[in-house]
Each structure stands twice: as structure tokens, then as C-alpha cells.
Enzyme design. Structure first.
Site, PDB file in Angstrom:
ATOM      1  N   CYS A 103      40.301  29.754  25.833  1.00  0.00           N
ATOM      2  CA  CYS A 103      38.937  30.212  26.155  1.00  0.00           C
ATOM      3  C   CYS A 103      38.860  30.987  27.470  1.00  0.00           C
ATOM      4  O   CYS A 103      37.843  31.603  27.771  1.00  0.00           O
ATOM      5  CB  CYS A 103      37.994  29.029  26.193  1.00  0.00           C
ATOM      6  N   HIS A 132      31.661  30.133  30.234  1.00  0.00           N
ATOM      7  CA  HIS A 132      32.165  29.883  28.880  1.00  0.00           C
ATOM      8  C   HIS A 132      31.211  28.916  28.175  1.00  0.00           C
ATOM      9  O   HIS A 132      30.752  27.934  28.763  1.00  0.00           O
ATOM     10  CB  HIS A 132      33.574  29.291  28.995  1.00  0.00           C
ATOM     11  N   ASN A 162      31.059  27.278  20.373  1.00  0.00           N
ATOM     12  CA  ASN A 162      32.149  27.711  21.252  1.00  0.00           C
ATOM     13  C   ASN A 162      33.036  28.710  20.486  1.00  0.00           C
ATOM     14  O   ASN A 162      33.738  28.323  19.559  1.00  0.00           O
ATOM     15  CB  ASN A 162      32.954  26.470  21.670  1.00  0.00           C
TER      16      ASN A 162
HETATM   17  N1  ACO Z   1      28.512  13.489  14.884  1.00  0.00           N
HETATM   18  C1  ACO Z   1      28.145  12.215  15.048  1.00  0.00           C
HETATM   19  N2  ACO Z   1      28.849  11.358  15.814  1.00  0.00           N
HETATM   20  C2  ACO Z   1      29.941  11.808  16.407  1.00  0.00           C
HETATM   21  C3  ACO Z   1      30.390  13.144  16.278  1.00  0.00           C
HETATM   22  C4  ACO Z   1      29.627  13.989  15.468  1.00  0.00           C
HETATM   23  N3  ACO Z   1      29.943  15.293  15.271  1.00  0.00           N
HETATM   24  N4  ACO Z   1      31.510  13.304  16.999  1.00  0.00           N
HETATM   25  C5  ACO Z   1      31.770  12.116  17.585  1.00  0.00           C
HETATM   26  N5  ACO Z   1      30.820  11.215  17.219  1.00  0.00           N
HETATM   27  C6  ACO Z   1      30.723   9.821  17.621  1.00  0.00           C
HETATM   28  C7  ACO Z   1      32.032   9.240  18.063  1.00  0.00           C
HETATM   29  O1  ACO Z   1      32.768   8.782  16.947  1.00  0.00           O
HETATM   30  C8  ACO Z   1      31.583   8.120  18.961  1.00  0.00           C
HETATM   31  O2  ACO Z   1      31.211   7.028  18.178  1.00  0.00           O
HETATM   32  P1  ACO Z   1      31.606   5.526  18.627  1.00  0.00           P
HETATM   33  O3  ACO Z   1      30.905   5.341  19.947  1.00  0.00           O
HETATM   34  O4  ACO Z   1      31.081   4.714  17.527  1.00  0.00           O
HETATM   35  O5  ACO Z   1      33.095   5.537  18.771  1.00  0.00           O
HETATM   36  C9  ACO Z   1      30.300   8.660  19.613  1.00  0.00           C
HETATM   37  O6  ACO Z   1      29.873   9.735  18.757  1.00  0.00           O
HETATM   38  C10 ACO Z   1      30.510   9.185  21.011  1.00  0.00           C
HETATM   39  O7  ACO Z   1      31.638  10.078  21.015  1.00  0.00           O
HETATM   40  P2  ACO Z   1      32.174  10.682  22.350  1.00  0.00           P
HETATM   41  O8  ACO Z   1      33.443  11.395  22.078  1.00  0.00           O
HETATM   42  O9  ACO Z   1      32.133   9.640  23.419  1.00  0.00           O
HETATM   43  O10 ACO Z   1      31.018  11.763  22.665  1.00  0.00           O
HETATM   44  P3  ACO Z   1      30.808  12.557  23.970  1.00  0.00           P
HETATM   45  O11 ACO Z   1      29.494  12.224  24.543  1.00  0.00           O
HETATM   46  O12 ACO Z   1      32.002  12.499  24.889  1.00  0.00           O
HETATM   47  O13 ACO Z   1      30.712  14.044  23.423  1.00  0.00           O
HETATM   48  C11 ACO Z   1      31.949  16.123  23.183  1.00  0.00           C
HETATM   49  C12 ACO Z   1      31.814  14.639  22.757  1.00  0.00           C
HETATM   50  C13 ACO Z   1      30.692  16.839  22.777  1.00  0.00           C
HETATM   51  C14 ACO Z   1      33.160  16.723  22.467  1.00  0.00           C
HETATM   52  C15 ACO Z   1      32.123  16.188  24.717  1.00  0.00           C
HETATM   53  O14 ACO Z   1      33.116  15.286  25.122  1.00  0.00           O
HETATM   54  C16 ACO Z   1      32.484  17.583  25.170  1.00  0.00           C
HETATM   55  O15 ACO Z   1      31.748  18.550  25.013  1.00  0.00           O
HETATM   56  N6  ACO Z   1      33.639  17.738  25.847  1.00  0.00           N
HETATM   57  C17 ACO Z   1      34.080  19.028  26.330  1.00  0.00           C
HETATM   58  C18 ACO Z   1      34.652  19.834  25.219  1.00  0.00           C
HETATM   59  C19 ACO Z   1      35.010  21.223  25.682  1.00  0.00           C
HETATM   60  O16 ACO Z   1      34.443  21.749  26.613  1.00  0.00           O
HETATM   61  N7  ACO Z   1      35.947  21.814  25.040  1.00  0.00           N
HETATM   62  C20 ACO Z   1      36.376  23.101  25.427  1.00  0.00           C
HETATM   63  C21 ACO Z   1      37.297  23.542  24.423  1.00  0.00           C
HETATM   64  S1  ACO Z   1      37.853  25.056  24.935  1.00  0.00           S
HETATM   65  C22 ACO Z   1      39.275  25.438  24.146  1.00  0.00           C
HETATM   66  O17 ACO Z   1      40.165  25.916  24.793  1.00  0.00           O
HETATM   67  C23 ACO Z   1      39.472  25.156  22.672  1.00  0.00           C
END
Ligand code: ACO
Length: 332
Positions: free
Chosen positions: A114, A254, A284
Site C-alpha cells: 500500500c 492511505h 482499501n
Molecule cells: N464481520 C463480523 N465479525 C467479524 C468480522 C466481520 N467481517 N471480522 C472479524 N469479526 C469478529 C472477530 O471474529 C472477533 O470475534 P470474537 O471476539 O468473537 O473473536 C470480533 O469480530 C473482533 O475482531 P477483531 O479482529 O478484534 O476486530 P478489530 O476491532 O481489531 O477490527 C480490523 C479488525 C478492522 C481488521 C482492524 O484490526 C484493522 O483495521 N486493522 C488494520 C488493518 C490495516 O490497516 N490493514 C492495512 C492493510 S495494507 C496492506 O498492505 C494489505
């Protein structure tokens, strides 16, 4: 004397097909509410049928070139920031070269996920400042939808497809549009985001397991990494630019997560109307997210030209890229 660089044109392209959060509830256990609250995403564009990332890149490149009013035979380099979609070579840059007829260009791809556009700008800037090139086209195009496990709700809701392009050339009026670039890589955090590709042993020496090539991400660690490290890296780049943070008009981050964007806005004390976000409509789009957000904000009048801006991205590697730029009228 340092050669001044002009950002001469930018453009973007996204596929026609749109998937909403509600559409996703048909294939995974999720909800519009969960996705919106945790990420800010409401819909994303995805490639369909035989459409490719290269085709999107070609369209974005043509738009940037048209805005720049520069002939394609003047392009000395094409740098494509592209994650592997279907094949490792020929490079995406070479395929774009053939389609736009930039036959004097040397072409290569970079892998910075990214942060790809900003890494491309850093390389292009060095090529121009060292008098190796006069004009460089950067194309960021990613078909992330083709690298997702559509049964894994923790990743598939987060991404979309798109392409963006930027044409840099020697400035004709001495204004340098790229005031500073800062690139960081921290390979020790490489496990946070991974996308395997099919490198396989000769079966005579090691039997191969069938491995699926999907993006795997530790979202929590990425989140922590970004909110802890990115503000300091941005401040470092702003200091190099000679401007003060409060003298810079816009922040174009980003588009990975709305909560990350809001945390940056607060920490860097930007007014929310000066922080560009379109994650709601595109999710994203990896390397394409910054040029899409920038071009769209200029075209819609949200960014008023001329102005100054911080462009900042982070991604797999981990890689981080930030630049402080001046944006002229007529570039988008
Ligand atoms: N729908 C419903 N529930 C979900 C989903 C979904 N799509 N995805 C996860 N959950 C559930 C999980 O299973 C978990 O359930 P549990 O508590 O029963 O285990 C709960 O929701 C919480 O999951 P978390 O992973 O703790 O959620 P979090 O608040 O951390 O959000 C997210 C996850 C959105 C991915 C966040 O961590 C994030 O945005 N991180 C940064 C990601 C990022 O910036 N990536 C850049 C990529 S760039 C590249 O180079 C590819």
C-alpha cells in the site's frame, strides 16, 4: 542546483462492479453495521470476468498523461506499484508501456504494497534529480479481490480494486512540487501482512503441498503498528520539507481504516474537512488508494488547488511512505 519537479497529471480508474456490505452477508457471517463501525467501509469496486489490474492501470495512466499534456514518447521510465495478480512477468509496467505506446520508457515494477505510490514517487524523484530521467510515470494498480479468501471475514471485507497514476516531469517554472519524501521499511514486522505466491520446489526433491495464495493479515498488530509509528514518521517528513504541520493544507492518508484516519487527524491536529477520506466507497485499494483519494478529492472540489498536502501510506513489509507536495491547478 537541485532540479525542480512538477506533478503534471494524476488520474484513477476503478472497475464497474460494486459490492456492498449487505451483499457480503450473503457469503460470510458479517453485517453492514460491523464493517461500517470497525472500518468506515460501505462498499467496494471489484474486477469481474476477464478484467485485469493492467487494464485499470492503463486507463488511469491515460488520464494522468492527458492532464499533463505530455507526449507519451517523452516518458523515460514507467514504474508500476503492483502486487502480483496472475503472473510475475512480463511486468505490469511493460504491459502498460505497450498499451500507451511509451516506447522510449524503461519499465519495472516495485513491491511496497500500500506504500507503492509513495515509493514510486521517491524513486522517480531520485531519477529526475540525478538527471537520469526527465519524465516518469508511476502507476499503482492492485487487484486485491483476486488475492482474497472470500470465506475469511477478517480480511475479505476490507479491500477493493482500483488503479491510480501520476506523471512527474522537470518543472518549467522552478517550483519544486515534491518538498520531501520519507520511505521506511521494517522487515521484522513482515508477518503482519503476507501474500504467498506459488514458488514451488522441484517435486523430485520435495513434495509440494497445495497452498492457497490468499492475503493473511494480523489486523490488530497492523493497527497498533500504524497508530504508534506513523505520526512520528509523518512529522519527520514534514520537518524535512521545510514547512510546519500547520502550514500544510491537506492530509491524504492511505485508506485502510477510518479509525486509523481519525487517529491521525487528531494526533496531527488537522481539521476534519482537510483530511481526505473515501474509504466508504472504495475500501482499501492498496497502492491505488492514495492516488484515487487525491484525484477524486480534487475533482469533487474537496481539495482546492493550488495547495500543499501530505500523502502518506503504509502496508505489507512493513513499509511506510510519506511525501509533502505542492499541487498545481489543472492536474486532475
Ligand atoms: N464481520 C463480523 N465479525 C467479524 C468480522 C466481520 N467481517 N471480522 C472479524 N469479526 C469478529 C472477530 O471474529 C472477533 O470475534 P470474537 O471476539 O468473537 O473473536 C470480533 O469480530 C473482533 O475482531 P477483531 O479482529 O478484534 O476486530 P478489530 O476491532 O481489531 O477490527 C480490523 C479488525 C478492522 C481488521 C482492524 O484490526 C484493522 O483495521 N486493522 C488494520 C488493518 C490495516 O490497516 N490493514 C492495512 C492493510 S495494507 C496492506 O498492505 C494489505
Amino acid at each position: 542546483m537541485s532540479i525542480p519537479i512538477k506533478i503534471a497529471g494524476i488520474g484513477f480508474q476503478v472497475p464497474e462492479a460494486v459490492i456492498t456490505n449487505n451483499d457480503l452477508t450473503k457469503i460470510i457471517d458479517t453485517s453492514d453495521e460491523w464493517i461500517k463501525t470497525r472500518t468506515g467501509i460501505e462498499r467496494r469496486h471489484v474486477l469481474s470476468g476477464n478484467e485485469t489490474a493492467v487494464e485499470m492501470g492503463i486507463k488511469a495512466a491515460k488520464k494522468a498523461i492527458e492532464k499533463s499534456k505530455i507526449d507519451t514518447d517523452k516518458i523515460d521510465y514507467i514504474i508500476a506499484a503492483a502486487s502480483v495478480e496472475t503472473h510475475a512477468y512480463p511486468s505490469t509496467a511493460c504491459e502498460i508501456q505497450a498499451a500507451i505506446g511509451a516506447m522510449n520508457a524503461a519499465c519495472f515494477d516495485i513491491t511496497a504494497a500500500c506504500s507503492g505510490l509513495i515509493y514510486g514517487m521517491g524513486i522517480a524523484r531520485a531519477l529526475i534529480k540525478s538527471e537520469t530521467a526527465k519524465t516518469v510515470l508511476i502507476v499503482a494498480t492492485d487487484a486485491v479481490s483476486r488475492c482474497l479468501d472470500w470465506t475469511d471475514r477478517t480480511t475479505c471485507v476490507l479491500f477493493g480494486d482500483g488503479a491510480g497514476a501520476m506523471l512527474l516531469t522537470v518543472s518549467d517554472d522552478n517550483q519544486d512540487d515534491i518538498l520531501a519524501v520519507s520511505l521506511k521499511s521494517e522487515g521484522q514486522y513482515g508477518d503482519y501482512i503476507k501474500m504467498p505466491f506459488s514458488g514451488k520446489n522441484c517435486p523430485l526433491v520435495t513434495p509440494n503441498d497445495e497452498e492457497k495464495m490468499f492475503i493473511k493479515m494480523d489486523g490488530k498488530e497492523v493497527y497498533k503498528y500504524v497508530v504508534t509509528k506513523l505520526p512520528g514518521y509523518i512529522e519527520e517528513c514534514v520537518e524535512k520539507s521545510g514547512l510546519k504541520l500547520n502550514e500544510i493544507d491537506y492530509l491524504v492518508p492511505h485508506q485502510a481504516n477510518m479509525r486509523i484516519i481519525e487517529a491521525l487527524e487528531k494526533r496531527l491536529e488537522f481539521k476534519s474537512e482537510n483530511v481526505i477520506s473515501n474509504i466508504k466507497d472504495y475500501a482499501n485499494t492498496s497502492a491505488a488508494s492514495i492516488p484515487i483519494a487525491l484525484t477524486e478529492a480534487i475533482q469533487s472540489g474537496k481539495i482546492k488547488l493550488p495547495c500543499s498536502a501530505i500523502l502518506t501510506g503504509f502496508g505489507a513489509g512493513m513499509t511506510v511512505g510519506t511525501t509533502v507536495v505542492r499541487l498545481r491547478e489543472g492536474i486532475a
